[in-house]
Scaffold this motif. Structure first.
Motif, short mmCIF file in Angstrom:
data_model
loop_
_atom_site.label_atom_id
_atom_site.label_comp_id
_atom_site.label_asym_id
_atom_site.label_seq_id
_atom_site.Cartn_x
_atom_site.Cartn_y
_atom_site.Cartn_z
N HIS A 89 0.82 -1.21 0.00
CA HIS A 89 0.00 0.00 0.00
C HIS A 89 0.86 1.26 0.00
O HIS A 89 0.51 2.26 -0.64
N THR A 110 -1.15 2.46 6.56
CA THR A 110 -2.32 1.82 7.17
C THR A 110 -3.60 2.60 6.89
O THR A 110 -4.68 2.19 7.32
N GLY A 113 -5.98 0.40 4.60
CA GLY A 113 -6.70 -0.59 5.38
C GLY A 113 -7.69 0.03 6.34
O GLY A 113 -8.74 -0.55 6.62
N ASP A 117 -11.49 -1.12 6.46
CA ASP A 117 -12.05 -1.65 7.70
C ASP A 117 -13.22 -0.82 8.19
O ASP A 117 -14.21 -1.36 8.70
N ALA A 145 -7.85 1.86 -1.78
CA ALA A 145 -8.92 1.21 -1.02
C ALA A 145 -10.07 0.81 -1.94
O ALA A 145 -10.65 -0.28 -1.79
N ASP A 148 -9.17 -2.32 -3.58
CA ASP A 148 -9.29 -3.46 -2.66
C ASP A 148 -10.75 -3.88 -2.48
O ASP A 148 -11.03 -5.04 -2.16
N HIS A 248 -9.31 2.48 12.86
CA HIS A 248 -8.82 1.23 12.28
C HIS A 248 -7.42 1.35 11.70
O HIS A 248 -6.67 0.36 11.70
N GLN A 249 -7.02 2.54 11.22
CA GLN A 249 -5.63 2.67 10.80
C GLN A 249 -4.72 2.56 12.01
O GLN A 249 -3.61 2.04 11.92
N ARG A 252 -4.20 -1.08 12.95
CA ARG A 252 -3.19 -1.70 12.08
C ARG A 252 -1.78 -1.23 12.46
O ARG A 252 -0.82 -2.00 12.38
N SER A 263 -1.75 -7.14 9.07
CA SER A 263 -2.93 -7.95 8.76
C SER A 263 -3.21 -9.04 9.79
O SER A 263 -4.24 -9.71 9.72
#
Length: 280
Positions: A89, A110, A113, A117, A145, A148, A248-249, A252, A263
């Motif tokens: 990423h 992060t 992700g 998330d 993102a 993904d 959520h970052q 991570r 992950s």
């Protein structure tokens, strides 16, 4: 009788911090402290105002007690250059918001992700089309993102569409059709809108309602003040605050600082996330 040789105590890498400019507003110290308490870690996480010009010298000044850094604006590109290795990423976006320190500095992004998330938490796990508002640094993370999440096409809406050239090139690299339009030129309906505009951005007259009418669900990276003007105009569709991405970052990041893999879940991660959410 020989004199015993003193054995140096091993250095515990337990210092961490968030750097950026400005930085006083950052919620990261509270988020990380809450997580470390649940994990039983005697780590110290602070904050430091560092601008881009001072970054290299500040990084060189850290000793073996330092485990890692969180980076916010304007340091994500500086951190990218400082990292000896980078995750996928980070390589795609050209931005690093997490440095794992040691013999060789490892860089991670992060934010990507964190967006995925946060959307998953709101029940959005896939999408075919995305509109990204803004063409700055966060827009690159939003574009990755979107990939993904399975997006096939992305429209960049920006005050200056010419600034999206790098995002169009990134789309070609990751196999997504990307086009750029002015903010007030809303051409088609989309499944998901990801707003990466700075907090307090005032949109052109009528643009917010037009975007809402054709924008599907909204993820707004801004969270202070909340609701943002855009979120307030979105009507009855799903709206996700940027606080989810912030949370959520950080989860991570803590995985990286704890065991080096963004992950792989933390021990009792549900309790960790609940403690972090409580301090937001």
């Amino acid at each position: 009788m020989p004199i015993p040789t003193a054995v140096a105590e091993p250095v515990t890498a337990s210092y961490l911090a968030v750097w950026g400019d400005p930085i006083a507003h950052s919620k990261s110290p509270a988020l990380h402290a809450a997580a470390y308490r649940v994990l039983g870690l005697d780590w110290e996480y602070g904050r430091r105002q560092v601008d881009a010009a001072a970054f290299a010298e500040a990084l060189d000044g850290l000793d073996a007690r330092w485990r890692g850094l969180s980076l916010t604006m304007p340091l994500k590109e500086e951190a990218f250059r400082a990292a000896a290795s980078r995750d996928a990423h980070a390589e795609l976006t050209g931005a690093v918001n997490t440095l794992l320190l040691g013999d060789a500095i490892a860089g991670y992004n992060t934010d990507v992700g964190g967006i995925v998330d946060a959307l998953a938490e709101a029940g959005i796990t896939e999408t075919r089309s995305v509109r990204i508002l803004g063409a700055g640094a966060t827009a690159a993370s939003a574009l990755v993102a979107a990939a993904d999440l399975g997006a096939e096409s992305v429209e960049i809406s920006a005050r200056r569409p010419e600034r999206a050239a790098g995002l169009i090139a990134l789309g070609e690299r990751i196999g997504i059709s990307v086009e750029a339009r002015p903010l007030d030129d809303v051409a088609a309906e989309t499944d998901l809108t990801i707003a990466t505009l700075p907090s307090g951005t005032v949109l052109p007259e009528g643009a917010a309602s037009a975007l809402a009418a054709r924008g599907g669900a909204l993820f707004d990276a801004a969270y202070a003040p909340w609701p943002s003007a855009l979120a307030a105009a979105w009507g009855g569709a799903t709206v996700v605050s940027g606080l989810g991405m912030l949370l959520h970052q950080a989860v991570r990041q803590i995985r990286i600082f704890h065991h080096g893999d963004p992950s792989t879940a933390l021990p009792d991660e549900a309790a960790v996330v609940a403690a972090m959410r409580a301090v937001l």
